[in-house]
Design a protein around this motif. Structure first.
Motif, PDB file in Angstrom:
ATOM      1  N   ALA A   1       0.839  -1.211   0.000  1.00 39.03           N
ATOM      2  CA  ALA A   1       0.000   0.000   0.000  1.00 39.03           C
ATOM      3  C   ALA A   1       0.866   1.252   0.000  1.00 39.03           C
ATOM      4  CB  ALA A   1      -0.926  -0.010   1.206  1.00 39.03           C
ATOM      5  N   GLU A   2       1.906   1.237   0.806  1.00 38.54           N
ATOM      6  CA  GLU A   2       2.821   2.377   0.856  1.00 38.54           C
ATOM      7  C   GLU A   2       3.545   2.545  -0.480  1.00 38.54           C
ATOM      8  OE1 GLU A   2       6.644   4.024   3.460  1.00 38.54           O
ATOM      9  OE2 GLU A   2       5.624   2.176   4.052  1.00 38.54           O
ATOM     10  N   LEU A   3       3.928   1.403  -1.095  1.00 41.61           N
ATOM     11  CA  LEU A   3       4.600   1.451  -2.393  1.00 41.61           C
ATOM     12  C   LEU A   3       3.697   2.073  -3.450  1.00 41.61           C
ATOM     13  CD1 LEU A   3       6.859   0.652  -4.377  1.00 41.61           C
ATOM     14  CD2 LEU A   3       5.774  -1.593  -4.571  1.00 41.61           C
ATOM     15  N   ILE A   4       2.417   1.701  -3.456  1.00 40.06           N
ATOM     16  CA  ILE A   4       1.488   2.243  -4.443  1.00 40.06           C
ATOM     17  C   ILE A   4       1.342   3.744  -4.279  1.00 40.06           C
ATOM     18  CG2 ILE A   4      -0.928   2.268  -5.177  1.00 40.06           C
ATOM     19  CD1 ILE A   4      -0.996  -0.744  -4.552  1.00 40.06           C
ATOM     20  N   GLY A   5       1.214   4.200  -3.035  1.00 41.18           N
ATOM     21  CA  GLY A   5       1.120   5.630  -2.791  1.00 41.18           C
ATOM     22  C   GLY A   5       2.366   6.374  -3.234  1.00 41.18           C
ATOM     23  N   THR A   6       3.530   5.804  -2.908  1.00 37.40           N
ATOM     24  CA  THR A   6       4.792   6.415  -3.316  1.00 37.40           C
ATOM     25  C   THR A   6       4.922   6.442  -4.835  1.00 37.40           C
ATOM     26  OG1 THR A   6       5.867   5.653  -1.289  1.00 37.40           O
ATOM     27  CG2 THR A   6       7.306   6.246  -3.130  1.00 37.40           C
ATOM     28  N   LEU A   7       4.526   5.337  -5.468  1.00 36.86           N
ATOM     29  CA  LEU A   7       4.608   5.237  -6.920  1.00 36.86           C
ATOM     30  C   LEU A   7       3.713   6.278  -7.585  1.00 36.86           C
ATOM     31  CD1 LEU A   7       5.648   3.659  -9.384  1.00 36.86           C
ATOM     32  CD2 LEU A   7       3.702   2.117  -9.127  1.00 36.86           C
ATOM     33  N   ALA A   8       2.501   6.437  -7.073  1.00 36.98           N
ATOM     34  CA  ALA A   8       1.568   7.404  -7.657  1.00 36.98           C
ATOM     35  C   ALA A   8       2.143   8.812  -7.614  1.00 36.98           C
ATOM     36  CB  ALA A   8       0.234   7.352  -6.909  1.00 36.98           C
ATOM     37  N   ARG A   9       2.739   9.194  -6.486  1.00 37.93           N
ATOM     38  CA  ARG A   9       3.296  10.534  -6.368  1.00 37.93           C
ATOM     39  C   ARG A   9       4.607  10.664  -7.138  1.00 37.93           C
ATOM     40  NH1 ARG A   9       0.478   9.897  -1.654  1.00 37.93           N
ATOM     41  NH2 ARG A   9       2.102   8.715  -0.611  1.00 37.93           N
ATOM     42  N   HIS A  10       5.379   9.586  -7.168  1.00 41.78           N
ATOM     43  CA  HIS A  10       6.660   9.609  -7.888  1.00 41.78           C
ATOM     44  C   HIS A  10       6.428   9.823  -9.379  1.00 41.78           C
ATOM     45  CE1 HIS A  10      10.907   8.770  -8.460  1.00 41.78           C
ATOM     46  NE2 HIS A  10      10.603   7.898  -9.400  1.00 41.78           N
ATOM     47  N   LEU A  11       5.382   9.208  -9.916  1.00 38.71           N
ATOM     48  CA  LEU A  11       5.073   9.338 -11.332  1.00 38.71           C
ATOM     49  C   LEU A  11       4.239  10.572 -11.636  1.00 38.71           C
ATOM     50  CD1 LEU A  11       4.137   5.642 -12.188  1.00 38.71           C
ATOM     51  CD2 LEU A  11       6.268   6.815 -12.703  1.00 38.71           C
ATOM     52  N   ASP A  12       3.742  11.241 -10.577  1.00 40.59           N
ATOM     53  CA  ASP A  12       2.868  12.394 -10.733  1.00 40.59           C
ATOM     54  C   ASP A  12       1.661  12.028 -11.590  1.00 40.59           C
ATOM     55  OD1 ASP A  12       2.115  15.040 -10.228  1.00 40.59           O
ATOM     56  OD2 ASP A  12       2.978  15.746 -12.114  1.00 40.59           O
ATOM     57  N   VAL A  13       1.098  10.854 -11.329  1.00 42.12           N
ATOM     58  CA  VAL A  13      -0.044  10.373 -12.096  1.00 42.12           C
ATOM     59  C   VAL A  13      -1.286  10.387 -11.206  1.00 42.12           C
ATOM     60  CG1 VAL A  13       0.440   7.944 -11.530  1.00 42.12           C
ATOM     61  CG2 VAL A  13      -0.931   8.480 -13.538  1.00 42.12           C
TER      62      VAL A  13
ATOM     63  N   GLY B   1     -14.833   9.909   3.122  1.00 41.47           N
ATOM     64  CA  GLY B   1     -14.200   9.045   4.111  1.00 41.47           C
ATOM     65  C   GLY B   1     -13.746   9.844   5.311  1.00 41.47           C
ATOM     66  N   THR B   2     -12.934   9.228   6.138  1.00 39.40           N
ATOM     67  CA  THR B   2     -12.550   9.848   7.403  1.00 39.40           C
ATOM     68  C   THR B   2     -11.255  10.635   7.324  1.00 39.40           C
ATOM     69  OG1 THR B   2     -11.420   7.816   8.062  1.00 39.40           O
ATOM     70  CG2 THR B   2     -13.711   8.080   8.741  1.00 39.40           C
ATOM     71  N   ASN B   3     -10.549  10.546   6.205  1.00 39.34           N
ATOM     72  CA  ASN B   3      -9.313  11.347   6.129  1.00 39.34           C
ATOM     73  C   ASN B   3      -9.194  12.025   4.779  1.00 39.34           C
ATOM     74  OD1 ASN B   3      -8.732   8.940   4.704  1.00 39.34           O
ATOM     75  ND2 ASN B   3      -6.548   9.229   4.988  1.00 39.34           N
ATOM     76  N   ASP B   4      -9.041  13.312   4.826  1.00 41.51           N
ATOM     77  CA  ASP B   4      -8.721  14.103   3.640  1.00 41.51           C
ATOM     78  C   ASP B   4      -7.589  15.030   4.049  1.00 41.51           C
ATOM     79  OD1 ASP B   4      -8.476  15.775   1.521  1.00 41.51           O
ATOM     80  OD2 ASP B   4     -10.621  16.091   1.222  1.00 41.51           O
ATOM     81  N   HIS B   5      -6.340  14.603   3.773  1.00 44.78           N
ATOM     82  CA  HIS B   5      -5.201  15.398   4.187  1.00 44.78           C
ATOM     83  C   HIS B   5      -4.469  15.973   2.979  1.00 44.78           C
ATOM     84  CE1 HIS B   5      -4.397  11.007   4.509  1.00 44.78           C
ATOM     85  NE2 HIS B   5      -3.423  11.293   3.680  1.00 44.78           N
ATOM     86  N   ARG B   6      -5.245  16.450   2.021  1.00 42.51           N
ATOM     87  CA  ARG B   6      -4.626  17.011   0.823  1.00 42.51           C
ATOM     88  C   ARG B   6      -3.773  18.222   1.140  1.00 42.51           C
ATOM     89  NH1 ARG B   6      -9.918  17.531  -2.843  1.00 42.51           N
ATOM     90  NH2 ARG B   6     -10.790  17.916  -0.796  1.00 42.51           N
ATOM     91  N   GLU B   7      -4.134  18.979   2.200  1.00 38.63           N
ATOM     92  CA  GLU B   7      -3.358  20.161   2.525  1.00 38.63           C
ATOM     93  C   GLU B   7      -1.970  19.813   3.040  1.00 38.63           C
ATOM     94  OE1 GLU B   7      -4.332  23.140   1.819  1.00 38.63           O
ATOM     95  OE2 GLU B   7      -6.207  22.337   1.026  1.00 38.63           O
ATOM     96  N   ASP B   8      -1.778  18.542   3.448  1.00 42.55           N
ATOM     97  CA  ASP B   8      -0.488  18.113   3.979  1.00 42.55           C
ATOM     98  C   ASP B   8       0.494  17.745   2.884  1.00 42.55           C
ATOM     99  OD1 ASP B   8      -1.622  18.430   6.448  1.00 42.55           O
ATOM    100  OD2 ASP B   8      -2.174  16.307   6.643  1.00 42.55           O
ATOM    101  N   ARG B   9       0.008  17.689   1.625  1.00 39.52           N
ATOM    102  CA  ARG B   9       0.849  17.204   0.530  1.00 39.52           C
ATOM    103  C   ARG B   9       0.972  18.280  -0.530  1.00 39.52           C
ATOM    104  NH1 ARG B   9      -1.089  11.294   0.643  1.00 39.52           N
ATOM    105  NH2 ARG B   9      -0.040  10.624   2.535  1.00 39.52           N
ATOM    106  N   PRO B  10       2.115  18.342  -1.183  1.00 41.03           N
ATOM    107  CA  PRO B  10       2.291  19.370  -2.226  1.00 41.03           C
ATOM    108  C   PRO B  10       1.462  19.043  -3.458  1.00 41.03           C
ATOM    109  CG  PRO B  10       4.205  17.909  -2.163  1.00 41.03           C
ATOM    110  CD  PRO B  10       3.347  17.558  -0.974  1.00 41.03           C
TER     111      PRO B  10
END
Length: 226
Positions: free
Chosen positions: A175-187, A217-226
């Protein structure tokens, strides 16, 4: 900017008493990792297929990058869908599985090999490139499916519960890899899953889907991410 937007999407199947999707509105900003969770038969897979163009909505529209793609085929949307059952070609090596779609699309061999090499490095598959699907583990086969999508450089990446077949000790790391991959590829990434726990920390936004209705859902932390 390749955002994904579903607007008032409804899907009705002739044999069902309730709509599979009921006036769903969903906005996934460019480069964000959004997760939709829900029980079995809640409409998650239908949601992904409508977004990717594999399923036609009864009403509503799908927008990618600010353009209405509702009438476009799956091949013309720039979206890639990774299914639960990754369906690798058993007679092809890992490398050949990853490169197959690129060869069909006529990508030059030099660029093709570079994309495959890079994806293999990111996903830890370099040592497995010459092996066949029956020679690698289930988690590795899932990683090959992700790599196969990654090399195509999609505008939107859609994933249907890619954690469901993994052993418990590998779920959190994947799960962590998928999240990292999504942001790494900017996709722009939209993932459906049954259990939100493993992806809660990795997701930018979490939604729940039940009886075809979408709820925050219970978490929306978009403000925490660039």
């Amino acid at each position: 900017m390749a955002s994904l937007s579903l607007r008032q999407v409804t899907v009705r199947f002739p044999t069902a008493s309730e709509p599979a999707l009921d006036e769903v509105d969903l906005e996934v900003p460019h480069g964000h990792f959004t997760v939709v969770c829900g029980p079995e038969r809640s409409g998650k897979s239908t949601l992904l297929r409508v977004a990717g163009g594999q399923e036609e909505a009864s009403s509503g529209s799908v927008w990618i990058g600010g353009e209405d793609v509702t009438a476009r085929s799956a091949q013309d949307r720039g979206a890639v869908l990774v299914m639960q059952h990754y369906a690798l070609y058993p007679h092809l090596s890992v490398q050949e599985n990853m490169a197959f779609a690129l060869r069909v699309a006529g990508v030059a061999e030099t660029e093709l090999q570079e994309r495959v090499r890079y994806a293999a490095e990111v996903l830890g598959l370099t040592e497995a490139l010459d092996l066949h699907p029956d020679q690698i583990t289930g988690p590795q086969r899932q990683q090959v499916a992700l790599a196969r999508a990654m090399v195509r450089r999609p505008t939107v990446l859609l994933m249907d519960d890619p954690l469901v077949a993994l052993s418990p000790e590998l779920v959190d790391a994947t799960a962590e890899l998928i999240g990292t991959l999504a942001r790494h590829l900017d996709v722009t990434t939209l993932m459906a899953c049954t259990d939100p726990a493993p992806v809660r920390a990795a997701a930018d936004t979490l939604w729940t889907l039940d009886h075809g209705r979408l709820h925050p859902g219970t978490n929306d932390h978009r403000e925490d991410r660039p």
